[in-house]
Motif scaffolding. Structure first.
Motif, PDB file in Angstrom:
ATOM      1  N   UNK A  44     -85.727  19.001  41.750  1.00  0.00           N
ATOM      2  CA  UNK A  44     -84.943  20.380  41.561  1.00  0.00           C
ATOM      3  C   UNK A  44     -83.488  20.163  41.854  1.00  0.00           C
ATOM      4  N   UNK A  45     -82.692  20.023  40.863  1.00  0.00           N
ATOM      5  CA  UNK A  45     -81.394  19.754  40.881  1.00  0.00           C
ATOM      6  C   UNK A  45     -80.453  20.953  40.218  1.00  0.00           C
ATOM      7  N   UNK A  46     -81.126  21.686  39.010  1.00  0.00           N
ATOM      8  CA  UNK A  46     -80.454  22.357  38.281  1.00  0.00           C
ATOM      9  C   UNK A  46     -80.307  23.782  39.091  1.00  0.00           C
ATOM     10  N   UNK A  47     -79.495  24.736  38.811  1.00  0.00           N
ATOM     11  CA  UNK A  47     -79.479  25.909  39.469  1.00  0.00           C
ATOM     12  C   UNK A  47     -80.475  26.701  39.239  1.00  0.00           C
ATOM     13  N   UNK A  48     -80.959  27.684  40.171  1.00  0.00           N
ATOM     14  CA  UNK A  48     -81.981  28.588  40.301  1.00  0.00           C
ATOM     15  C   UNK A  48     -81.640  29.849  39.381  1.00  0.00           C
ATOM     16  N   UNK A  49     -82.510  30.187  38.481  1.00  0.00           N
ATOM     17  CA  UNK A  49     -82.277  31.514  37.940  1.00  0.00           C
ATOM     18  C   UNK A  49     -82.267  32.475  38.979  1.00  0.00           C
ATOM     19  N   UNK A  50     -81.509  33.784  38.399  1.00  0.00           N
ATOM     20  CA  UNK A  50     -81.493  34.873  39.220  1.00  0.00           C
ATOM     21  C   UNK A  50     -82.172  36.034  39.074  1.00  0.00           C
TER      22      UNK A  50
END
Length: 368
Positions: free
Chosen positions: A220-226
């Motif tokens: 899990x390396x990509x930014x989290x969606x908001x």
């Protein structure tokens, strides 16, 4: 002299034995990806390490008087495909307002195991992790988190013998207990991005213990969606979906939350004000591994006349699965039986189907 030499020889043997013990312990800590001899505690099958980032693992969490951090765990194995670990913080301090005592309690629990077997319990379980304020995990991982709770469905190789997917879930609670009240608090998980990484680390270690780890560890390396928007308490149409209308008087006591809005996941939650009670939670799931959570729980026929696919209309939930562009699309609504939500469910089901380019699911819908 001989006596002195004998003592020295015994001390050498003892030191040598101690070194063997330390080296053996070092091998054990290397096996859990922990730097040997650093004195740091690890948690959740070796997945998390003291002082590794989130506040609940930091030394600052133990600064209060009588503060402690404890843990316990049950390790999954190839023969027992269930596991659980808990990290708990406890501290006490004086309450300057009344001279009493304030107790701070935090608990983070990770569970490894199959989706619940009972259909009603499974629907509630799914909605609790994928609905409301939950957003999809990054990098296409089949799961979601709202920063306090999280779920990740594991690869098919970890499925149970009866075909149910195995998942790793994370739950957290925090509270301050005063002499006359209890106030919820922040568990110190560090936000959704941090929770995603904590969850994936625990999942990788659990799968290794259970003997079903994939060749390449999950990441899990990509930014989290908001969240697309915050909760709204002044409205007549919930989640901007036609058909989820309320009268002004009724809506005055409600608020809604738009959750995820993607081709794989969409949610809409309507609560009594301040989130004190559920009016309904609506959810659409199309991501294949998340969809597998519904296998065996949507019946074998249409739930009512005019509905497409198969489904079940029970007292506390309504669920329908139908084909959509070559994969199953499942819609779920959780609500107390005192609310008649079938019209809302139909409106939500057809709205999400139309948005992702599928034929209507409920009667009266239009594909235009």
């Amino acid at each position: 002299m001989k006596q002195l030499m004998g003592g020295a020889r015994r001390r050498a043997v003892l030191v040598g034995g101690a070194m063997v013990v330390l080296v053996t312990a070092g091998v054990g800590t290397w096996a859990t990806d922990t730097w040997p001899f650093d004195g740091k505690d690890t948690y959740c099958w070796g997945a998390w390490k003291e002082e590794s980032g989130p506040d609940f693992l930091s030394g600052d969490a133990l600064d209060e008087d009588n503060a402690s951090r404890t843990s316990k765990e049950t390790v999954p194995t190839p023969g027992r495909q269930r596991g659980r670990c808990t990290v708990a913080l406890h501290s006490e301090r004086a309450d300057s307002s009344d001279g009493g005592k304030v107790v701070e309690e935090t608990e983070i629990t990770v569970t490894y195991g199959p989706a619940p077997e009972d259909a009603a319990k499974r629907m509630e379980w799914i909605g609790g992790y994928l609905g409301d304020r939950a957003m999809p995990l990054p990098d296409g991982l089949p799961g979601a988190t709202d920063g306090r709770h999280a779920l990740l469905v594991l690869p098919k190789g970890c499925d149970t013998e009866d075909g149910r997917p195995t998942a790793v879930t994370l739950d957290s609670t925090a509270r301050s207990v005063y002499s006359d009240s209890t106030v919820p608090g922040d568990a110190g998980l560090g936000g959704s991005q941090s929770v995603a990484r904590l969850l994936v680390a625990a999942a990788n270690h659990a799968m290794e213990k259970a003997g079903c780890a994939p060749a390449k560890p999950l990441e899990a390396v990509s930014p989290m969606p908001t969240l697309p928007e915050e909760d709204e308490d002044f409205f007549t149409r919930a989640c901007r979906i036609r058909g989820l209308e309320f009268g002004k008087k009724e809506a005055r006591d409600l608020e809604y939350q738009v959750g995820a809005v993607t081709d794989d996941l969409q949610s809409c939650s309507v609560r009594t004000q301040h989130g004190e009670g559920r009016y309904f939670d609506a959810l659409m799931v199309a991501q294949p591994r998340l969809s597998a959570l519904f296998d065996g729980a949507t019946g074998s026929k249409a739930p009512a006349r005019g509905w497409r696919g198969t489904g079940v209309f029970a007292n506390d939930y309504k669920v329908v699965r139908a084909g959509c562009a070559g994969r199953p699309l499942t819609v779920l609504m959780l609500a107390p039986s005192l609310h008649e939500t079938t019209p809302y469910f139909a409106a939500f089901a057809n709205a999400v189907a139309r948005r992702v380019g599928c034929a209507p699911v409920a009667p009266g819908g239009s594909s235009r």
